[in-house]
Enzyme design. Structure first.
Site, mmCIF file in Angstrom:
data_model
loop_
_atom_site.group_PDB
_atom_site.id
_atom_site.type_symbol
_atom_site.label_atom_id
_atom_site.label_comp_id
_atom_site.label_asym_id
_atom_site.label_seq_id
_atom_site.Cartn_x
_atom_site.Cartn_y
_atom_site.Cartn_z
ATOM 1 N N SER A 1 0.838 -1.189 0.000
ATOM 2 C CA SER A 1 0.000 0.000 0.000
ATOM 3 C C SER A 1 0.879 1.248 0.000
ATOM 4 O O SER A 1 1.727 1.396 -0.876
ATOM 5 C CB SER A 1 -0.962 -0.064 1.195
ATOM 6 O OG SER A 1 -2.019 0.842 1.036
ATOM 7 N N ASP B 1 -8.541 -4.431 -6.282
ATOM 8 C CA ASP B 1 -8.112 -3.658 -5.117
ATOM 9 C C ASP B 1 -8.905 -2.356 -5.010
ATOM 10 O O ASP B 1 -8.901 -1.547 -5.930
ATOM 11 C CB ASP B 1 -6.617 -3.340 -5.221
ATOM 12 C CG ASP B 1 -6.007 -2.924 -3.902
ATOM 13 O OD1 ASP B 1 -6.607 -2.074 -3.210
ATOM 14 O OD2 ASP B 1 -4.930 -3.435 -3.563
ATOM 15 N N HIS C 1 -7.538 -5.689 -0.755
ATOM 16 C CA HIS C 1 -6.385 -4.786 -0.782
ATOM 17 C C HIS C 1 -5.105 -5.601 -0.636
ATOM 18 O O HIS C 1 -4.829 -6.161 0.415
ATOM 19 C CB HIS C 1 -6.527 -3.790 0.366
ATOM 20 C CG HIS C 1 -5.513 -2.698 0.360
ATOM 21 N ND1 HIS C 1 -5.073 -2.081 -0.787
ATOM 22 C CD2 HIS C 1 -4.857 -2.093 1.383
ATOM 23 C CE1 HIS C 1 -4.189 -1.146 -0.472
ATOM 24 N NE2 HIS C 1 -4.049 -1.135 0.837
#
Length: 517
Positions: A230, A456, A486
């Site tokens: 991320s 995602d 995610h």
């Protein structure tokens, strides 16, 4: 109001524990820097204590499967990297020493799990078993980046103030609501300046990247071996730009698009979360048994939209004494869309909310906001805003947001308003933003494996290709996972894990364009 849906790897374990409780109750720096002799410091590793409140609280990490203990230490780093012999801050580290043959040890594998604002000291133990294979040849290491957790944490409002902050109407419909929203944002930002003025100018991603290179040296590695998830992919890209010759084997998973400014990123998230909601609704209504929250995918989404409109007018009981507001419900829905593993809780939370009980959706919202059962907040929101506002140059006005609302609503009828209004979080910030977007160009760096997930919500799939292009020819290698949620590695997909493990453990770079499903 911060971006309600931070691009981060949420701690699945903490979320499930909280839910189970609720349900039961109902620059060119390629040379090693010797500045201030900080690279020669020796770390004093000890058994880890319980996490601090700023890290999220809880118990000390459980013993490792082989009987060993998680170890913690504090590394000194310059507060201001432009003055490397000036004041220092402590960077909190955690490690699990390699479980394999020491003669086959490669080095330390440094993790950043995202945010910005997530504590690596608490997240690595929560997910540690997922990386057991990597531990056979690496010490697993993570850290609280500066401004986060136990590393000179940014402090803004107290727990009681944060409860009110997260209850506010984050999608103002009239002049009075807009004034209240702007006043709350100014009040929050002023508290950050009052309580953390000294550290706010020095929490940029470039500062954290320099800390990682100091960490590399202190850990005794010639190259940085890195796993970024991320926001951690942005941090990894910035590191590669600053220290291209120091990049060892690196993996970027759940990729932030480095070419986007704050507005473009928020609009991309609106599209990403809408896609995830579409996929959730389709999944629920495709099962053999009846979907308990709608007959068709559109029916599911229509009922959710009505729920949020109703909550805007009249909140329902949540985790008492708090009530489930439209803002809290939307945050809870977003949190559940981070992982397909959460979808069952979203269904249950919606069922309960339709009957007037907001506990489950509020528990999900609390998890997103870093609130523990005892009412204490981690500093993830304060750190998230501080790092984003120090990084991002654009500052937006109310008039500009109102002009953009139709575009955001077109991207997502459910999440568009929230993500548009969240662009005001940096408008009155006391520190100027550094750039429109990060520079991740890294000519001459070793191959970096870039993993994008087509489903995602928080870091849309298109960002992976943008990262590969921005890293430069011969550096970024793209791997696609056709999945949901995610991130990719923690999905347990065998194809993804084999590719990542093969690179990190054996140096085998997968063919560019490899697709896993």
């Amino acid at each position: 109001m911060p971006n309600p849906f931070r691009p981060r790897a949420a701690a699945l374990t903490a979320t499930l524990l909280l839910l189970s409780s609720v349900l039961a109750g109902c620059s060119d720096s390629s040379k090693d820097a010797k500045d201030g002799d900080l690279s020669a410091q020796k770390l004093d590793w000890k058994d880890c204590p319980a996490p601090s409140a700023a890290e999220g609280g809880g118990n000390a990490p459980s013993p490792l499967p082989n009987g060993g203990q998680w170890q913690c230490a504090t590394m000194k780093a310059p507060l201001d990297w432009a003055k490397p012999k000036g004041d220092t801050i402590g960077i909190a580290l955690i490690r699990a020493k390699t479980s394999g043959d020491s003669s086959k040890r490669i080095g330390s594998l440094v993790f950043n799990f995202g945010g910005p604002g997530g504590s690596g000291v608490t997240t690595l133990p929560a997910f540690g078993q997922d990386y057991a294979k990597l531990r056979t040849r690496y010490d697993l290491v993570s850290f609280d980046p500066r401004g986060v957790g136990s590393s000179a944490p940014v402090k803004c409002e107290n727990d009681q103030q944060l409860d009110a902050y997260f209850q506010q109407d984050a999608t103002p419909d009239d002049a009075g609501e807009r004034t209240a929203y702007l006043d709350n944002t100014k009040k929050f930002n002023a508290a950050c300046e009052k309580n953390s003025k000294k550290v706010l100018p020095y929490v940029r991603t470039t500062d954290a990247a320099r800390d990682m290179d100091l960490m590399r040296q202190v850990l005794g590695d010639d190259k940085l071996y890195y796993f970024g998830i991320s926001y951690g992919t942005e941090l990894g890209g910035v590191y590669a730009h600053l220290f291209p010759k120091k990049v060892g084997r690196a993996v970027l998973d759940a990729v932030v698009d480095p070419t986007q400014n704050a507005e473009q990123s928020s609009l991309g998230q609106a599209k990403g979360f809408q896609l995830a909601l579409d996929n959730y609704a389709a999944d629920c209504t495709s099962k053999a048994g009846a979907c308990p929250i709608g007959n068709t995918p559109q029916d599911v989404k229509d009922r959710i939209a009505k729920l949020l409109r109703d909550l805007d007018a009249k909140p329902i009981p949540g985790i008492l004494p708090r009530r489930l507001t439209q803002t809290a419900a939307t945050n809870g829905i977003a949190q559940a869309l981070y992982s397909k593993d959460y979808w069952q809780y979203l269904t249950e939370g919606l069922q309960q909310a339709y009957s007037g009980d907001g506990k489950v959706l509020m528990a999900l919202s609390d998890s997103l906001n870093g609130r523990s059962e005892n009412g204490e907040y981690s500093n993830i929101t304060a750190a998230n805003i501080a790092i984003n506002c120090a990084d991002e140059k654009p500052r937006y006005s109310t008039a500009y947001v109102e002009q953009k609302l139709p575009e955001f609503r077109a991207a997502s009828p459910l999440f568009g308003d929230f993500l548009a209004w969240s662009m005001l979080s940096c408008t009155d910030w006391p520190v100027a933003g550094a750039a429109d977007h990060p520079d991740v160009s890294a000519p001459g760096a070793a191959p970096i494996l870039v993993v994008g997930n087509t489903g995602d919500p928080a870091t849309p799939y298109e960002g992976a290709k943008k990262m590969v292009d921005a890293l430069g020819k011969g550096v970024g290698v793209e791997l696609t996972y056709k999945g949901q949620g995610h991130g990719s590695y923690d999905s347990k997909n065998k194809c993804v894990q084999a590719a990542v493990n093969g690179y990190l453990l054996d140096g085998k770079v997968p063919a560019a364009g490899t697709v896993c499903s």
